[in-house]
Motif scaffolding. Structure first.
Motif, PDB file in Angstrom:
ATOM      1  N   GLY A  36       0.850  -1.192   0.000  1.00 22.25           N
ATOM      2  CA  GLY A  36       0.000   0.000   0.000  1.00 22.25           C
ATOM      3  C   GLY A  36       0.886   1.242   0.000  1.00 22.25           C
ATOM      4  N   ILE A  37       0.517   2.223  -0.824  1.00 24.68           N
ATOM      5  CA  ILE A  37       1.317   3.445  -0.920  1.00 24.68           C
ATOM      6  C   ILE A  37       0.420   4.633  -0.586  1.00 24.68           C
ATOM      7  N   VAL A  38       0.861   5.478   0.328  1.00 27.11           N
ATOM      8  CA  VAL A  38       0.069   6.653   0.697  1.00 27.11           C
ATOM      9  C   VAL A  38       0.922   7.903   0.482  1.00 27.11           C
ATOM     10  N   LEU A  39       0.421   8.816  -0.355  1.00 21.96           N
ATOM     11  CA  LEU A  39       1.158  10.038  -0.678  1.00 21.96           C
ATOM     12  C   LEU A  39       0.377  11.262  -0.158  1.00 21.96           C
ATOM     13  N   PRO A  40       1.078  12.390   0.119  1.00 21.06           N
ATOM     14  CA  PRO A  40       0.431  13.513   0.810  1.00 21.06           C
ATOM     15  C   PRO A  40      -0.700  14.213   0.043  1.00 21.06           C
ATOM     16  N   THR A  41      -0.456  14.600  -1.205  1.00 22.09           N
ATOM     17  CA  THR A  41      -1.493  15.365  -1.903  1.00 22.09           C
ATOM     18  C   THR A  41      -1.303  15.310  -3.413  1.00 22.09           C
ATOM     19  N   LYS A  42      -2.431  15.323  -4.101  1.00 26.17           N
ATOM     20  CA  LYS A  42      -2.405  15.367  -5.567  1.00 26.17           C
ATOM     21  C   LYS A  42      -2.273  16.805  -6.046  1.00 26.17           C
ATOM     22  N   ASP A  43      -2.412  17.755  -5.127  1.00 28.34           N
ATOM     23  CA  ASP A  43      -2.413  19.169  -5.520  1.00 28.34           C
ATOM     24  C   ASP A  43      -1.028  19.721  -5.837  1.00 28.34           C
ATOM     25  N   GLU A  44       0.028  18.973  -5.482  1.00 25.33           N
ATOM     26  CA  GLU A  44       1.379  19.433  -5.804  1.00 25.33           C
ATOM     27  C   GLU A  44       1.981  18.493  -6.843  1.00 25.33           C
ATOM     28  N   PRO A  45       2.487  19.065  -7.947  1.00 22.55           N
ATOM     29  CA  PRO A  45       3.064  18.220  -9.004  1.00 22.55           C
ATOM     30  C   PRO A  45       4.149  17.273  -8.477  1.00 22.55           C
ATOM     31  N   GLU A  62       5.185  -8.329  -9.924  1.00 24.15           N
ATOM     32  CA  GLU A  62       4.259  -9.449  -9.673  1.00 24.15           C
ATOM     33  C   GLU A  62       3.403  -9.147  -8.451  1.00 24.15           C
ATOM     34  N   TYR A  63       3.772  -8.113  -7.726  1.00 24.23           N
ATOM     35  CA  TYR A  63       3.023  -7.792  -6.509  1.00 24.23           C
ATOM     36  C   TYR A  63       1.941  -6.767  -6.801  1.00 24.23           C
ATOM     37  N   THR A  64       0.833  -6.873  -6.096  1.00 22.68           N
ATOM     38  CA  THR A  64      -0.252  -5.919  -6.308  1.00 22.68           C
ATOM     39  C   THR A  64      -0.104  -4.734  -5.356  1.00 22.68           C
ATOM     40  N   THR A  65      -0.412  -3.564  -5.889  1.00 23.84           N
ATOM     41  CA  THR A  65      -0.235  -2.355  -5.085  1.00 23.84           C
ATOM     42  C   THR A  65      -1.400  -1.403  -5.316  1.00 23.84           C
ATOM     43  N   GLU A  66      -1.549  -0.474  -4.397  1.00 28.05           N
ATOM     44  CA  GLU A  66      -2.563   0.564  -4.564  1.00 28.05           C
ATOM     45  C   GLU A  66      -1.996   1.860  -3.994  1.00 28.05           C
ATOM     46  N   ILE A  67      -2.234   2.980  -4.710  1.00 26.04           N
ATOM     47  CA  ILE A  67      -1.735   4.281  -4.259  1.00 26.04           C
ATOM     48  C   ILE A  67      -2.921   5.145  -3.835  1.00 26.04           C
ATOM     49  N   LEU A  68      -2.869   5.694  -2.627  1.00 24.00           N
ATOM     50  CA  LEU A  68      -3.931   6.589  -2.154  1.00 24.00           C
ATOM     51  C   LEU A  68      -3.326   7.935  -1.751  1.00 24.00           C
ATOM     52  N   PHE A  69      -4.089   8.999  -1.942  1.00 23.54           N
ATOM     53  CA  PHE A  69      -3.618  10.347  -1.587  1.00 23.54           C
ATOM     54  C   PHE A  69      -4.354  10.880  -0.360  1.00 23.54           C
ATOM     55  N   PRO A 226       1.659  27.421  -2.085  1.00 23.16           N
ATOM     56  CA  PRO A 226       2.059  28.537  -2.959  1.00 23.16           C
ATOM     57  C   PRO A 226       1.287  29.831  -2.670  1.00 23.16           C
ATOM     58  N   ASN A 227       0.025  29.702  -2.274  1.00 23.35           N
ATOM     59  CA  ASN A 227      -0.751  30.911  -1.972  1.00 23.35           C
ATOM     60  C   ASN A 227      -0.260  31.593  -0.717  1.00 23.35           C
ATOM     61  N   GLY A 256       7.090  24.881  -6.055  1.00 22.85           N
ATOM     62  CA  GLY A 256       5.736  25.442  -6.009  1.00 22.85           C
ATOM     63  C   GLY A 256       5.729  26.811  -5.337  1.00 22.85           C
ATOM     64  N   THR A 257       6.439  26.921  -4.225  1.00 23.61           N
ATOM     65  CA  THR A 257       6.487  28.210  -3.519  1.00 23.61           C
ATOM     66  C   THR A 257       7.406  29.183  -4.267  1.00 23.61           C
ATOM     67  N   ALA A 258       8.474  28.668  -4.873  1.00 22.11           N
ATOM     68  CA  ALA A 258       9.414  29.550  -5.599  1.00 22.11           C
ATOM     69  C   ALA A 258       8.702  30.306  -6.720  1.00 22.11           C
ATOM     70  N   ARG A 259       7.834  29.602  -7.455  1.00 22.84           N
ATOM     71  CA  ARG A 259       7.174  30.272  -8.581  1.00 22.84           C
ATOM     72  C   ARG A 259       6.272  31.403  -8.097  1.00 22.84           C
TER      73      ARG A 259
END
Ligand code: BGC
Length: 369
Positions: A36-45, A62-69, A226-227, A256-259
């Motif tokens: 299982g993979i858990v990532l912080p947010t889809k809002d940041e590239p 060969e292993y099954t996985t799932e990614i959630l945000f 960024p805001n 993101g913040t630099a831009r």
């Protein structure tokens, strides 16, 4: 007697069913979910890059996985971990939204015998972390600071400091690395801190405690938003006197913040020029670098991090112990870690490092020489 025997087949079927379900959920290779993979947010590239690289790496697995945000929410993160636990994962790879807050989620996973790999960001103040796969985050900050030193001229250069979220252990590591090279140059007058009285008060101290850094971060944090970065930069420039404008240097923690900080400084008529850092090599920032609106980024090759995390997970699934190269203290234990180096990218080497290396396609940018 007869009655007793009658119950045996029913009981046997029940026991077999329980064993079957337990078997499925304990071993991904027998049909359940392995990783299982858990990532912080889809809002940041940055994290969408990780998702894409994970998907590419998983194509032949060969292993099954799932990614959630987790979409910036620790509650959602906990829910995600619970969902993955209920699907029978054996290994959890997780980049926490909030380092200490992720503790209870991974403790729940550990209780189920799941191996926990902290990914990019360290989960702090818990014993429930088995491994840590990361970039050299101190080096990221050092490279950012050194870039400003190498690319500004004269003395008394106004220095604007910005940092990541205090809930992210990396924000401290980035700042620590940057401070280690910038501090002597602040102390000798090369730079003048423009936007943090806390940093100004500590300018003669080479090594800062976590609490001291926390005070500075409290003033200069962008919360990785960024805001928020944009608003802070606007507030800083509104308050700045004329001698804090002209040719300036800006420590921005990520792309993101630099831009957004760059956009603010770029539209101030009293700022003649600015050098600004970043990290992540996000596509939009590569375009900013080509256009001269961002000075550098730190390239963290996510392909390597993904490969390391997946190799680690598969080693665990195969019943072996993964190789590590050092350890990170998370406030509770020393977590065995595998660390990856980072690369500085600016206008001079952007083509070589990001296009020729096959990371991005030239056609994704305009004005690339
Ligand atoms: C990551 C950076 C990212 C930042 C904001 C950090 O923990 O290391 O790559 O830009 O979080 O998401």
């Amino acid at each position: 007697m007869k009655k007793r025997f009658k119950f045996i087949p029913v009981l046997a079927v029940a026991i077999m069913t329980v064993l079957l379900i337990a078997g499925c959920s304990n071993s991904g290779s027998q049909g359940g979910l392995s990783i299982g993979i858990v990532l912080p947010t889809k809002d940041e590239p940055r994290w969408v890059q990780d998702e894409a690289r994970f998907n590419a790496a998983l194509e032949d697995s060969e292993y099954t996985t799932e990614i959630l945000f987790s979409q910036g929410s620790s509650a959602k993160e906990k829910e995600n971990v619970e969902t993955l636990i209920s699907k029978g994962i054996d290994v959890l790879i997780i980049a926490p939204q909030d380092g200490p807050a992720a503790g209870s989620a991974v403790e729940a996973a550990k209780e189920e015998g799941i191996t926990v790999i902290s990914y990019d960001r360290l989960i702090t103040d818990t014993e429930a972390v088995d491994y840590y796969v990361t970039f050299d985050s101190i080096a990221v900050g050092k490279e950012q600071g050194q870039y400003l030193i190498d690319n500004t001229e004269g003395t008394g250069v106004p220095l604007y400091l910005y940092a990541g979220a205090s809930s992210d252990n990396n924000a401290f590591l980035f700042f620590e690395g940057a401070w280690s090279v910038l501090q002597p140059k602040i102390a000798d007058g090369t730079f003048v801190i423009a936007n943090s009285s806390e940093a100004e008060a500590l300018k003669d101290k080479a090594e800062l405690s976590r609490d001291e850094m926390g005070k500075i971060l409290g003033q200069i944090t962008t919360n990785w938003d960024p805001n928020e970065a944009k608003n802070k930069a606007q507030t800083n420039l509104t308050a700045a006197s004329a001698e804090l404008k002209g040719d300036v240097a800006i420590l921005a923690p990520n792309d993101g913040t630099a831009r957004s900080i760059s956009d603010v400084f770029g539209s101030d008529g009293d700022v003649t020029s600015y050098k600004i850092t970043g990290q992540d090599s996000e596509k939009a920032s590569i375009q900013y670098i080509i256009d001269g609106k961002q000075s550098m980024t730190v390239f963290k090759d996510v392909r390597t991090l993904v490969t390391d995390a997946m190799n680690m997970a598969v080693t665990v699934l195969d019943g072996n112990t993964p190789e590590t190269t050092g350890s990170y203290n998370n406030g509770s234990i020393d977590v065995p870690a595998k660390q990856t180096e980072v690369i500085v990218v600016d206008k001079e080497n952007v083509k070589e490092k990001l296009i020729d290396s096959g990371y991005y396609e030239a056609s994704e940018f305009t004005g690339l020489e």
